[in-house]
Structures are given as structure tokens and as C-alpha cells.
Write an enzyme that holds these catalytic residues in place. Structure first.
Site, PDB file in Angstrom:
ATOM      1  N   ASP A 144      37.704  43.398  45.860  1.00  0.00           N
ATOM      2  CA  ASP A 144      36.927  42.837  46.970  1.00  0.00           C
ATOM      3  C   ASP A 144      37.802  41.905  47.812  1.00  0.00           C
ATOM      4  O   ASP A 144      37.888  42.043  49.027  1.00  0.00           O
ATOM      5  CB  ASP A 144      35.715  42.041  46.445  1.00  0.00           C
ATOM      6  CG  ASP A 144      34.888  42.849  45.477  1.00  0.00           C
ATOM      7  OD1 ASP A 144      33.878  43.400  45.901  1.00  0.00           O
ATOM      8  OD2 ASP A 144      35.294  42.954  44.306  1.00  0.00           O
ATOM      9  N   GLU A 190      39.386  50.707  44.562  1.00  0.00           N
ATOM     10  CA  GLU A 190      39.320  51.045  45.985  1.00  0.00           C
ATOM     11  C   GLU A 190      40.659  50.826  46.696  1.00  0.00           C
ATOM     12  O   GLU A 190      41.217  51.740  47.295  1.00  0.00           O
ATOM     13  CB  GLU A 190      38.214  50.189  46.630  1.00  0.00           C
ATOM     14  CG  GLU A 190      38.022  50.495  48.087  1.00  0.00           C
ATOM     15  CD  GLU A 190      36.699  50.020  48.660  1.00  0.00           C
ATOM     16  OE1 GLU A 190      35.687  50.011  47.934  1.00  0.00           O
ATOM     17  OE2 GLU A 190      36.674  49.665  49.844  1.00  0.00           O
TER      18      GLU A 190
HETATM   19  O1  TRH Z   1      40.631  45.407  41.084  1.00  0.00           O
HETATM   20  P1  TRH Z   1      39.907  46.665  41.338  1.00  0.00           P
HETATM   21  O2  TRH Z   1      39.321  47.312  40.185  1.00  0.00           O
HETATM   22  O3  TRH Z   1      38.786  46.370  42.380  1.00  0.00           O
HETATM   23  C1  TRH Z   1      37.541  46.714  42.704  1.00  0.00           C
HETATM   24  C2  TRH Z   1      36.574  47.619  42.072  1.00  0.00           C
HETATM   25  O4  TRH Z   1      36.884  48.898  42.393  1.00  0.00           O
HETATM   26  C3  TRH Z   1      35.246  47.309  42.619  1.00  0.00           C
HETATM   27  O5  TRH Z   1      34.308  48.237  42.308  1.00  0.00           O
HETATM   28  C4  TRH Z   1      35.224  47.265  44.100  1.00  0.00           C
HETATM   29  O6  TRH Z   1      34.245  46.353  44.311  1.00  0.00           O
HETATM   30  C5  TRH Z   1      36.423  46.698  44.731  1.00  0.00           C
HETATM   31  O7  TRH Z   1      37.572  47.114  44.090  1.00  0.00           O
HETATM   32  C6  TRH Z   1      36.477  46.922  46.209  1.00  0.00           C
HETATM   33  O8  TRH Z   1      40.931  47.707  42.021  1.00  0.00           O
HETATM   34  P2  TRH Z   1      41.508  47.774  43.481  1.00  0.00           P
HETATM   35  O9  TRH Z   1      40.404  48.066  44.440  1.00  0.00           O
HETATM   36  O10 TRH Z   1      42.593  48.712  43.444  1.00  0.00           O
HETATM   37  O11 TRH Z   1      42.069  46.338  43.802  1.00  0.00           O
HETATM   38  C7  TRH Z   1      43.192  45.791  43.178  1.00  0.00           C
HETATM   39  C8  TRH Z   1      43.959  44.915  44.153  1.00  0.00           C
HETATM   40  O12 TRH Z   1      45.034  44.279  43.484  1.00  0.00           O
HETATM   41  C9  TRH Z   1      44.577  45.708  45.283  1.00  0.00           C
HETATM   42  O13 TRH Z   1      44.521  44.957  46.485  1.00  0.00           O
HETATM   43  C10 TRH Z   1      46.041  45.875  44.860  1.00  0.00           C
HETATM   44  C11 TRH Z   1      46.255  44.567  44.177  1.00  0.00           C
HETATM   45  N1  TRH Z   1      47.364  44.501  43.221  1.00  0.00           N
HETATM   46  C12 TRH Z   1      48.441  43.707  43.521  1.00  0.00           C
HETATM   47  O14 TRH Z   1      48.487  43.105  44.615  1.00  0.00           O
HETATM   48  N2  TRH Z   1      49.445  43.586  42.609  1.00  0.00           N
HETATM   49  C13 TRH Z   1      49.442  44.235  41.424  1.00  0.00           C
HETATM   50  O15 TRH Z   1      50.401  44.068  40.623  1.00  0.00           O
HETATM   51  C14 TRH Z   1      48.330  45.087  41.151  1.00  0.00           C
HETATM   52  C15 TRH Z   1      48.304  45.837  39.848  1.00  0.00           C
HETATM   53  C16 TRH Z   1      47.308  45.191  42.058  1.00  0.00           C
END
Ligand code: TRH
Length: 394
Positions: A29, A287
Site C-alpha cells: 500500500d 501488487e
Molecule cells: O508487500 P506486498 O505483499 O503488498 C501488498 C499486498 O499485495 C496487499 O494485498 C496489497 O494491499 C498491496 O500490496 C497493494 O507486496 P508488493 O505489492 O509487491 O509490495 C512490496 C513493496 O516493497 C514494493 O513497493 C517493492 C518493495 N520492496 C523494496 O523496496 N525492497 C525490497 O527489498 C523488497 C523485497 C520489496
């Protein structure tokens, strides 16, 4: 009445945006809101105030955020703590555009002030990403509110021109294209990980709890092909550590048979993109990382956010139908996605997927070009808002 500081304290004719974000569970989010805020400010000259209910979690994603500060400026965004008791706010301090991210319900007293504002603000609910057909029909619709003369618009990210598109910073695809072997080697060096040997398959892992993980690790360790698995910090590292039987520390390296596992710290979003660009296959989730994997144009496997009563399966299927539209039998992609989400035989579908990796990669490039045609979400949103406010485009 407590008046909140606003960018309008200084004479400024930029359009003002307030983005409200609740960190529900993971980082997606705030990951999406932070990306959007920065893009609106840097590419659309917007004055953006980002209200976040959990600055501790936000500081995990962005180390420049100080969790103790009520108000701070980071990357030209005014980052504000969204307290449980939201301070009263003057109608004049309400932004031109108010974004409620993922249905997070803006504070009641803020809404009262929105209703009293001389010029009605544009009120937008930024929705979750889904490839389902109904999204196209609902995108941009306004719904009258029972306690407010204002309308709330539903704004859907998506994969087609009938939706808001996906977040993609200006120049991202050019930067991706320019990221060559030299840059890749340099990137591995900054992570303290050796560049992959010619025959090695380099894979990144970012996942939720996943019942297919242990079996896949067993197969990789017992297989003939050398696999270099870059394990992201957090849950993925914990579950891989459980499998190893000892902690995989940040910057730690553990070998089991043909499988070498590399622990890494939590990366900045900028670095995480480079990780996706550098690996042969990326396991992503949720996402934002899912979208970034598509811009990375590398074969990827998606673990969708699990929902009650398997509601997420319709979303998974809808995505696969669009993604594989022109190539329905693409070499195990469908099976691999389903197996990774708990339905199918991971070992078999993984074998098919990797055997045809070049094809999957080519398809990823075509797919990214197609997505690019929908325009990026921040730009589409800016146009949508200007259209509704009768303000010319920049
Ligand atoms: O963290 P998430 O599982 O987030 C959530 C869920 O999907 C949820 O349902 C939904 O509400 C929301 O997303 C929108 O996975 P996501 O979406 O991939 O987000 C992870 C964030 O972390 C993304 O911006 C990438 C970032 N990230 C980094 O910046 N550095 C890292 O080392 C990693 C592993 C991720």
C-alpha cells in the site's frame, strides 16, 4: 482549531494533492502511494502531502523517513503522520485532489472540511490492481456519497487502455534498456554477491507463506543446474532459513547441493528494480513488485495476495488470460503460476517454464510494450483530474 501545515502556506500555484494511506499489512500500500506521490511531484509539478498511519513501516520502505516526525519533507513530498485523532483542518487547507488509497476512509473532520471548501476538491478512491473485466466498466465512475454533496471517483489501475494503467516512472523503460552487463556486474558488487557464472540460473525470491517453497528448494538443491537464489529480507528469508536449518543472514551465503542462497538487506525500491533487472527469473508477490517484474521484462512467477474463500483465484486467472492472450500455451507459465499459488505440481511446471525461458522472456518484452501503450497511472490520473477540474494539461 488546529490548522495543519500545508504547502499552500507559501504562495504556490501548483495543484495540491493529499494522498491518504493506511499500511494494512505488508508494504504494497505504502509502496504504491510513495511511488505515486513522487511521480506526481516530479513529473506533474504537484504539491503532494502524503498522510501515512504507520511511519515506522514506511521508514522500512524508505530509510529517509523519520518515524518520530509529525511532518517532514522527503523527496519534495510533505510526509505527514496520519494520527488516530486527526486534527481539525480549515477548508482552505484541503487539497485540490484528495486520494483515498485502497478504500482507506479519510478522517471524518477532513471530509467535513472538504464539503465546506469553496471549490469542491476531486475525491478519488485509488483501487487495488486487478485484470478482471469488470474493472474497465467501473473505472472512473463517480458515486454520490450519503453524507456529502461530493462525488467520489473510483480509479482503477489496470492492464488495458480502458483502465488507469500501471505506475511507470518517466524514463523507466529507457533506464531498463540501458542497464547492460557492466551495470549488472556493478550492481551485484554493491550487494556483495558474485556475478552469476555462465551456466548458473540467477533467481530472486519475494513471497508470502508458500506451501510449494520447500519442495522447490529440495528440487533445486538436488538438481544438476546451478541455481543462485537471492532471498529478499523478511518472510522469504525466514522461510528459506527454516528450510536450511540455520539463519540466512543479510549478506550471508549458504550452499546446499546445486543451490546457493544469498541473503540481502531490504533494498530501496530503486535497488529492488535493479535486482529484478539482473535476475534470470523473479518470484514476486502482491501488487507493486508484480508490476515491477513486468517492467523488468524478465520471466517472473507471481504469488497473488491470498484472499478468503480463494477469491484471489479469479484475479489470477484474469491476469493470466490477458498476459497469455496471444500465447495461451506459453511453456508452463500458467501451470507454474498456479502451482506457486498452491494448485499443481511445482517441480513439473518449473521444469517446463525454465526450459522455455527464452520464449517467456521474449513474450515479456512484447507484453511490456503493450502495457506501455496504456500510458502510466500517474499521468492518466493527472489528466483525469485536470479534465474534471477544467484545468488545461501541462
Ligand atoms: O508487500 P506486498 O505483499 O503488498 C501488498 C499486498 O499485495 C496487499 O494485498 C496489497 O494491499 C498491496 O500490496 C497493494 O507486496 P508488493 O505489492 O509487491 O509490495 C512490496 C513493496 O516493497 C514494493 O513497493 C517493492 C518493495 N520492496 C523494496 O523496496 N525492497 C525490497 O527489498 C523488497 C523485497 C520489496
Amino acid at each position: 482549531m488546529v490548522v495543519v501545515n500545508t504547502p499552500s502556506d507559501s504562495p504556490d500555484d501548483r495543484m495540491r494533492w493529499d494522498i491518504f494511506c493506511k499500511v494494512i499489512d505488508n508494504l504494497g500500500d505504502i509502496g504504491v502511494c510513495w511511488r505515486l506521490a513522487r511521480q506526481l511531484a516530479s513529473e506533474h509539478s504537484a504539491a503532494v502531502r502524503l498522510w501515512v498511519d504507520n511511519l515506522d513501516r514506511f521508514s522500512n520502505l524508505c530509510s529517509a523517513v523519520t518515524p518520530q516526525s509529525t511532518t517532514q519533507h522527503v523527496d519534495s513530498i510533505e510526509v505527514c503522520r496520519w494520527p488516530a485523532l486527526f486534527p481539525d483542518i480549515e477548508p482552505a487547507d484541503i487539497a485540490d485532489v484528495v486520494i483515498e488509497a485502497f478504500g482507506c476512509d479519510i478522517p471524518a473532520n477532513y471530509l467535513t472540511a472538504m464539503n465546506q471548501r469553496q471549490v469542491a476538491p476531486i475525491w478519488i478512491n485509488l483501487e487495488y490492481l486487478s485484470a478482471e473485466d469488470w474493472v474497465e466498466e467501473c473505472h472512473g465512475l463517480a458515486s454520490p456519497q450519503s453524507h456529502s454533496p461530493l462525488k467520489k471517483y473510483f480509479y482503477f489501475p489496470g492492464f488495458t487502455p480502458q483502465t488507469g494503467g500501471l505506475l511507470r516512472e518517466k524514463g523507466l523503460l529507457e533506464e531498463r534498456a540501458a542497464f547492460d552487463e557492466v551495470a549488472r556486474k556493478e550492481f551485484w558488487k554493491t550487494l556483495g554477491i558474485p556475478a552469476p557464472a555462465t551456466e548458473e540460473l540467477r533467481v530472486s525470491l519475494f513471497c508470502y507463506e508458500n506451501s510449494a517453497l520447500r519442495g522447490l528448494l529440495n528440487d533445486w538443491a538436488a538438481g544438476c543446474e546451478p541455481i543462485g537464489l537471492v532471498v529478499t529480507s523478511g518472510l522469504a528469508a525466514r522461510r528459506v532459513s527454516d528450510w536450511i536449518g540455520e539463519p540466512l543472514s543479510e549478506r550471508g551465503i549458504v550452499r546446499r547441493g546445486s543451490l546457493t542462497m544469498y541473503g540481502i538487506p531490504f533494498l530501496s525500491q530503486w535497488q529492488y528494480d535493479r535486482l529484478l533487472w539482473s535476475c534470470d527469473v523473479n518470484f514476486v508477490r502482491g501488487e507493486d513488485s508484480f508490476v515491477r517484474a513486468q517492467w523488468a521484462q524478465r520471466p517472473f512467477v507471481w504469488q497473488i495476495y491470498p484472499q478468503a474463500e480463494q477469491a484471489h483465484l479469479a484475479k489470477l486467472d484474469a491476469f493470466l488470460s490477458r498476459y497469455l492472450n496471444s500465447f495461451p500455451d506459453l511453456c508452463g507459465v500458467r501451470d507454474c503460476f498456479y502451482s506457486w499459488n498452491g494448485f499443481g505440481k511445482m517441480a513439473e511446471s518449473w521444469r517446463k517454464f525454465t526450459e522455455n525461458r527464452q520464449l517467456v522472456e521474449q513474450h515479456g518484452k512484447v507484453w511490456a510494450r503493450q502495457l506501455d501503450q496504456t500510458g502510466d497511472l500517474a499521468n492518466n490520473l493527472d489528466r483525469f483530474v485536470r479534465g474534471n477540474l477544467g484545468i488545461p494539461l501541462l
